[in-house]
Scaffold this motif. Structure first.
Motif, PDB file in Angstrom:
ATOM      1  N   LEU A  99      -8.042  -2.626  12.200  1.00 56.11           N
ATOM      2  CA  LEU A  99      -8.342  -1.880  10.981  1.00 56.11           C
ATOM      3  C   LEU A  99      -8.260  -2.875   9.815  1.00 56.11           C
ATOM      4  N   PRO A 100      -9.393  -3.550   9.534  1.00 57.04           N
ATOM      5  CA  PRO A 100      -9.357  -4.542   8.457  1.00 57.04           C
ATOM      6  C   PRO A 100      -9.031  -3.887   7.125  1.00 57.04           C
ATOM      7  N   ALA A 101      -8.344  -4.622   6.260  1.00 56.30           N
ATOM      8  CA  ALA A 101      -7.953  -4.032   4.975  1.00 56.30           C
ATOM      9  C   ALA A 101      -8.062  -5.067   3.866  1.00 56.30           C
ATOM     10  N   VAL A 102      -8.272  -4.564   2.661  1.00 59.45           N
ATOM     11  CA  VAL A 102      -8.258  -5.418   1.467  1.00 59.45           C
ATOM     12  C   VAL A 102      -7.364  -4.731   0.456  1.00 59.45           C
ATOM     13  N   VAL A 132       0.848  -1.204   0.000  1.00 63.52           N
ATOM     14  CA  VAL A 132       0.000   0.000   0.000  1.00 63.52           C
ATOM     15  C   VAL A 132       0.882   1.253   0.000  1.00 63.52           C
ATOM     16  N   PRO A 133       0.315   2.401  -0.457  1.00 66.74           N
ATOM     17  CA  PRO A 133       1.128   3.627  -0.429  1.00 66.74           C
ATOM     18  C   PRO A 133       1.401   4.060   1.006  1.00 66.74           C
ATOM     19  N   GLN A 134       2.429   4.897   1.176  1.00 68.47           N
ATOM     20  CA  GLN A 134       2.902   5.231   2.518  1.00 68.47           C
ATOM     21  C   GLN A 134       1.826   5.851   3.416  1.00 68.47           C
ATOM     22  N   GLU A 135       0.988   6.742   2.813  1.00 65.53           N
ATOM     23  CA  GLU A 135      -0.048   7.386   3.657  1.00 65.53           C
ATOM     24  C   GLU A 135      -1.019   6.351   4.227  1.00 65.53           C
ATOM     25  N   MET A 136      -1.345   5.355   3.408  1.00 66.01           N
ATOM     26  CA  MET A 136      -2.254   4.304   3.879  1.00 66.01           C
ATOM     27  C   MET A 136      -1.552   3.478   4.964  1.00 66.01           C
ATOM     28  N   GLY A 137      -0.274   3.203   4.752  1.00 59.18           N
ATOM     29  CA  GLY A 137       0.489   2.449   5.739  1.00 59.18           C
ATOM     30  C   GLY A 137       0.526   3.188   7.072  1.00 59.18           C
ATOM     31  N   ALA A 138       0.688   4.524   6.996  1.00 53.75           N
ATOM     32  CA  ALA A 138       0.750   5.316   8.230  1.00 53.75           C
ATOM     33  C   ALA A 138      -0.597   5.269   8.959  1.00 53.75           C
ATOM     34  N   ALA A 139      -1.690   5.339   8.202  1.00 54.09           N
ATOM     35  CA  ALA A 139      -3.023   5.269   8.822  1.00 54.09           C
ATOM     36  C   ALA A 139      -3.249   3.886   9.429  1.00 54.09           C
ATOM     37  N   PHE A 140      -2.740   2.882   8.744  1.00 54.35           N
ATOM     38  CA  PHE A 140      -2.868   1.509   9.233  1.00 54.35           C
ATOM     39  C   PHE A 140      -2.124   1.352  10.567  1.00 54.35           C
ATOM     40  N   ALA A 141      -0.919   1.940  10.618  1.00 57.64           N
ATOM     41  CA  ALA A 141      -0.138   1.886  11.869  1.00 57.64           C
ATOM     42  C   ALA A 141      -0.934   2.553  12.995  1.00 57.64           C
ATOM     43  N   LEU A 197     -10.379   4.369   4.760  1.00 55.58           N
ATOM     44  CA  LEU A 197      -9.481   4.987   3.779  1.00 55.58           C
ATOM     45  C   LEU A 197      -9.494   4.189   2.496  1.00 55.58           C
ATOM     46  N   ARG A 198      -9.267   4.920   1.407  1.00 58.05           N
ATOM     47  CA  ARG A 198      -9.294   4.264   0.099  1.00 58.05           C
ATOM     48  C   ARG A 198      -8.205   4.877  -0.765  1.00 58.05           C
ATOM     49  N   ALA A 199      -7.429   4.029  -1.406  1.00 57.62           N
ATOM     50  CA  ALA A 199      -6.426   4.520  -2.355  1.00 57.62           C
ATOM     51  C   ALA A 199      -6.516   3.660  -3.603  1.00 57.62           C
ATOM     52  N   VAL A 200      -6.392   4.321  -4.751  1.00 55.48           N
ATOM     53  CA  VAL A 200      -6.487   3.597  -6.015  1.00 55.48           C
ATOM     54  C   VAL A 200      -5.217   3.874  -6.815  1.00 55.48           C
ATOM     55  N   TRP A 251      -0.530   6.378  -7.262  1.00 52.46           N
ATOM     56  CA  TRP A 251      -1.565   6.200  -6.239  1.00 52.46           C
ATOM     57  C   TRP A 251      -2.314   7.508  -5.993  1.00 52.46           C
ATOM     58  N   THR A 252      -3.621   7.419  -5.849  1.00 48.71           N
ATOM     59  CA  THR A 252      -4.411   8.554  -5.381  1.00 48.71           C
ATOM     60  C   THR A 252      -5.045   8.129  -4.061  1.00 48.71           C
ATOM     61  N   VAL A 253      -4.690   8.858  -3.001  1.00 49.25           N
ATOM     62  CA  VAL A 253      -5.233   8.513  -1.689  1.00 49.25           C
ATOM     63  C   VAL A 253      -6.357   9.491  -1.372  1.00 49.25           C
ATOM     64  N   GLU A 254      -7.548   8.964  -1.083  1.00 48.45           N
ATOM     65  CA  GLU A 254      -8.684   9.853  -0.794  1.00 48.45           C
ATOM     66  C   GLU A 254      -8.680  10.233   0.678  1.00 48.45           C
ATOM     67  N   PRO A 255      -9.220  11.436   1.011  1.00 48.34           N
ATOM     68  CA  PRO A 255      -9.229  11.850   2.419  1.00 48.34           C
ATOM     69  C   PRO A 255     -10.032  10.863   3.269  1.00 48.34           C
TER      70      PRO A 255
END
Ligand SMILES: Cc1cc2nc3c(=O)[nH]c(=O)nc-3n(C[C@H](O)[C@H](O)[C@H](O)COP(=O)(O)OP(=O)(O)OC[C@H]3O[C@@H](n4cnc5c(N)ncnc54)[C@H](O)[C@@H]3O)c2cc1C
Length: 381
Positions: free
Chosen positions: A323-326, A184-193, A347-350, A337-341
């Motif tokens: 924080l479940p993730a797929v 996953v992109p870094q911002e998503m990883g940070a939110a996951f942490a 959170l969602r990133a495409v 990557w586009t990470v949505e607010p």
């Protein structure tokens, strides 16, 4: 008639046999496995602790039951030492017995990677990649209150979540700046942490362990930057290496795994590979869904109808209730990557291809975001 021999009784070996029996009920099937041949769900190893499940409770069927189900013979606790391609034979421990095959399926799995670390405690570091490891892990946890996990990938994070829910103090150490960094992109990883931190997991990111010392009570992990982390138990989850030794020694083609074409055919006639040990059509995909797809196609090929594997888009679920993730990891680094607010802790990133704009991957975190999985999968075709 010489049997079809299947090496390994994990998901790959057992699924190909189950699928094969749908087309052919009589050709003899012989398994050789270095474990006890019990059928279990490996993904449960990283969320069984908080469910209070012992290794025994994770067994769905023992080897005898599998023999009956599959009309097969299963030789357990026997390691294959070599493959004689000229004679179509395998050589099995303990007494170097030779067994002849009509077709051979290599479903040997992968070996946990080991980090090279100094210190008196380095040899005690555990990895959990099969039922026996899990039994050892559960025994080692007796009397422990804290656990350090080396590696913040999918498996490391799942164990961290499971241990935290079970009441242990958990520290996760990884040289990468965020967890799930390959997926996953870094911002998503940070939110996951952050999601896991809320459940008590402590992350030491961007930091590299160099030594593990045994102390009177527990272990001390030394980091490259001089930091010290104390833990009663150290678990490594830094990835897996496909088991290629037998294939290499037999002179078969290997790359990141045992190389096969899109029909699971290795470079040796009559020999096939699938599962964690295999690089099918250029890709190693050590997850349940690709194994199921490969097993279905290979079963048809073994029964006389050559069938290529058609892999659809296969999302991977990260079993972290905090924080479940797929995720669907993009196949290469050409995507943007586009990470949505964030919305309602979701959170969602495409990831879209730089040139064509085509969706090549995505990452969804939190139950609200995960509801969008179907639409994204459709978008990816
Ligand atoms: C903790 C954990 C959690 C996971 N969670 C998920 C998840 O949530 N979702 C997902 O999609 N995937 C997940 N995976 C990955 C998935 O479980 C694996 O990709 C899959 O189970 C691998 O199956 P396999 O049959 O290829 O290998 P294995 O199950 O490892 O089987 C290998 C077999 O080969 C035998 N063998 C090896 N060498 C020899 C030899 N020389 N002679 C004889 N026999 C030999 C072994 O005894 C064993 O029977 C997880 C993996 C782990 C470790």
């Amino acid at each position: 008639m010489d049997p079809i021999i299947i090496l390994g009784t994990g998901l790959a070996g057992y699924t190909v046999a189950r699928e094969f029996r749908k087309y052919d009920s009589s050709t003899p099937l012989l398994f050789v496995t270095q474990d006890d041949g019990c059928a279990y769900s490996k993904p449960m190893l990283s969320n069984a602790l908080s469910m209070k499940k012992s290794a025994t409770a994770l067994v769905n069927f023992d080897a005898l039951a599998m023999e009956k189900q599959l009309n097969a013979t299963i030789l357990t606790q026997r390691s294959v030492e070599s493959i004689d391609l000229l004679r179509s034979e395998i050589v099995v421990s303990v007494c170097s017995e030779r067994l002849r095959y009509s077709q051979l399926v290599m479903a040997l799995g992968a070996e946990p990677r080991r980090m090279v670390l100094a210190g008196s405690g380095a040899a005690d570091i555990l990895s959990v990649n099969d039922l026996r490891d899990y039994a050892r892990f559960r025994a080692a946890l007796e009397g422990c209150r804290s656990v350090a996990i080396l590696g913040a990938g999918l498996i490391g994070c799942e164990f961290a979540n499971d241990l935290a829910v079970a009441g242990y103090a958990v520290a996760v150490i990884d040289p990468a700046g965020s967890p799930l960094s390959r997926l996953v992109p870094q911002e998503m990883g940070a939110a996951f942490a952050d999601g896991l931190r809320r459940h008590g997991v402590r992350f030491h990111l961007g930091r590299t362990p160099v030594a593990v010392e045994l102390r009177t009570e527990g272990y001390q992990i030394m980091l490259e930057d001089g930091g010290l982390i104390e833990a009663d138990l150290v678990v490594s989850a830094i990835g897996l290496m496909p088991r290629m030794g037998l294939a290499k020694a037999a002179g078969m083609e290997t790359g990141f795994g045992i190389r096969t074409d899109n029909m699971c055919r290795t470079s040796a006639p009559g020999v096939y590979a699938l599962g964690d040990c295999a690089e099918i059509d250029g890709r190693v995909q050590p997850y349940v869904l690709p194994i199921m797809h490969a097993a279905r196609a290979l079963a048809r090929t073994l029964s006389g109808t050559p069938t290529p594997v058609a892999f659809p888009v296969m999302p991977v679920s990260v079993k972290t209730p905090a924080l479940p993730a797929v995720v669907v990891a993009p196949p290469d680094s050409r995507g943007v990557w586009t990470v949505e607010p964030p919305l309602l802790q979701s959170l969602r990133a495409v990831c879209r291809d730089r040139d064509s704009g085509r969706t090549t991957g995505f990452s969804l975190m939190g139950s609200e975001a995960i509801k969008g999985k179907g639409a994204l999968l459709q978008e990816m075709g």
